[in-house]
Design a protein around this motif. Sequence first.
Motif, PDB file in Angstrom:
ATOM      1  N   VAL A   1       0.389  -1.117   0.019  1.00 37.16           N
ATOM      2  CA  VAL A   1      -0.191  -0.308  -0.008  1.00 37.16           C
ATOM      3  C   VAL A   1       1.023   0.839   0.307  1.00 37.16           C
ATOM      4  CG1 VAL A   1      -2.439   1.285   1.497  1.00 37.16           C
ATOM      5  CG2 VAL A   1      -2.045  -1.089   0.961  1.00 37.16           C
TER       6      VAL A   1
ATOM      7  N   VAL B   1       1.200   5.782  -1.642  1.00 31.62           N
ATOM      8  CA  VAL B   1       1.434   6.713  -2.767  1.00 31.62           C
ATOM      9  C   VAL B   1       1.625   7.149  -4.325  1.00 31.62           C
ATOM     10  CG1 VAL B   1       0.934   9.336  -2.313  1.00 31.62           C
ATOM     11  CG2 VAL B   1       0.715   7.783  -0.270  1.00 31.62           C
ATOM     12  N   GLU B   2       0.904   7.130  -4.767  1.00 32.79           N
ATOM     13  CA  GLU B   2       1.219   7.442  -6.501  1.00 32.79           C
ATOM     14  C   GLU B   2       1.390   8.897  -7.027  1.00 32.79           C
ATOM     15  OE1 GLU B   2      -0.208   2.572  -7.532  1.00 32.79           O
ATOM     16  OE2 GLU B   2      -1.804   4.370  -7.781  1.00 32.79           O
TER      17      GLU B   2
ATOM     18  N   ASP C   1      -2.043  13.185  -6.469  1.00 34.73           N
ATOM     19  CA  ASP C   1      -1.620  11.748  -6.195  1.00 34.73           C
ATOM     20  C   ASP C   1      -3.340  10.763  -5.864  1.00 34.73           C
ATOM     21  OD1 ASP C   1       1.013  12.923  -5.580  1.00 34.73           O
ATOM     22  OD2 ASP C   1       0.144  13.612  -3.850  1.00 34.73           O
TER      23      ASP C   1
ATOM     24  N   LYS D   1      -3.816   6.777  -3.961  1.00 29.74           N
ATOM     25  CA  LYS D   1      -3.349   5.644  -3.104  1.00 29.74           C
ATOM     26  C   LYS D   1      -3.372   4.247  -4.050  1.00 29.74           C
ATOM     27  CE  LYS D   1      -5.474   3.345   1.229  1.00 29.74           C
ATOM     28  NZ  LYS D   1      -5.891   2.752   2.963  1.00 29.74           N
TER      29      LYS D   1
ATOM     30  N   GLN E   1      -6.400   1.621  -7.476  1.00 26.46           N
ATOM     31  CA  GLN E   1      -6.183   2.780  -6.999  1.00 26.46           C
ATOM     32  C   GLN E   1      -7.154   3.750  -6.873  1.00 26.46           C
ATOM     33  OE1 GLN E   1      -5.400   6.243 -10.472  1.00 26.46           O
ATOM     34  NE2 GLN E   1      -2.759   5.920 -10.265  1.00 26.46           N
TER      35      GLN E   1
ATOM     36  N   TYR F   1       5.857   2.435  -2.151  1.00 25.68           N
ATOM     37  CA  TYR F   1       4.558   1.264  -1.114  1.00 25.68           C
ATOM     38  C   TYR F   1       5.424   0.959   0.078  1.00 25.68           C
ATOM     39  CZ  TYR F   1       2.846   1.685  -5.691  1.00 25.68           C
ATOM     40  OH  TYR F   1       1.593   2.426  -6.972  1.00 25.68           O
TER      41      TYR F   1
END
Length: 159
Positions: free
Chosen positions: A27, A29-30, A43, A45, A65, A156
Motif C-alpha cells: 500500500v 502513495v502514487e 496523488d 492511493k 488505485q 509502497y
Amino acid sequence: MLIHSKFSAPAVTFPHRRLQGFVGTWVGVEKLFSVPWRPEESDAKGILDFRMGLGDTYLILEYRQLHPTQGEFAGMCLYGWSEARQVYTMHWFDAYDDGGTTHSPVGHWNGDALIFSRQFGDRRQRFTHRLAGDRYIFLIESSDGDSWQKVQQGEYRRA
C-alpha cells in the motif's frame, strides 16, 4: 474429476523464484504526473496484491488505485518468464486496455530493479519495479524518442 495429462508442469526455475520477492500486499502513495491524456498532476492511493499462481510460474498482480476525485481504477497483470526468449513477460489487463496482448513489454533484472520496456510506433514505455528493503518502488515512463517523461511513480510498503 481428476484429469490426467501427457504434459508435465513447467519447472519452477531461478527466474520464477526471483519474482516471489514481490508476493504480498503493498500500500502506498502514487504520484500521477502531467501527461497529454491527464494534464493535471495529482496523488492517489495504490493497493497492490501480488501472489504466485499457475504452479508458481507466474506472478499475479491485482491492482487498485483510489483517486480522491476520479474514483477507483483497477487492473490485473501477469508476470512470467520465457525460457525460450530468456526474458520476463508482462501482460496488463484493465477496462481501458486492448486486452494486454498488443505490444506486451518484456523485461530483465538490472540490480534490484526488474525493468520492462516496449515500443509501438515512435513511442516507448518503460516500467521499473524496484524492491528496496521494506519498500517497493514502481515507475512508469514514456518517451517519444528524445527523452523519458515520468507518467506515474508509486512508493509502497507491505501491509
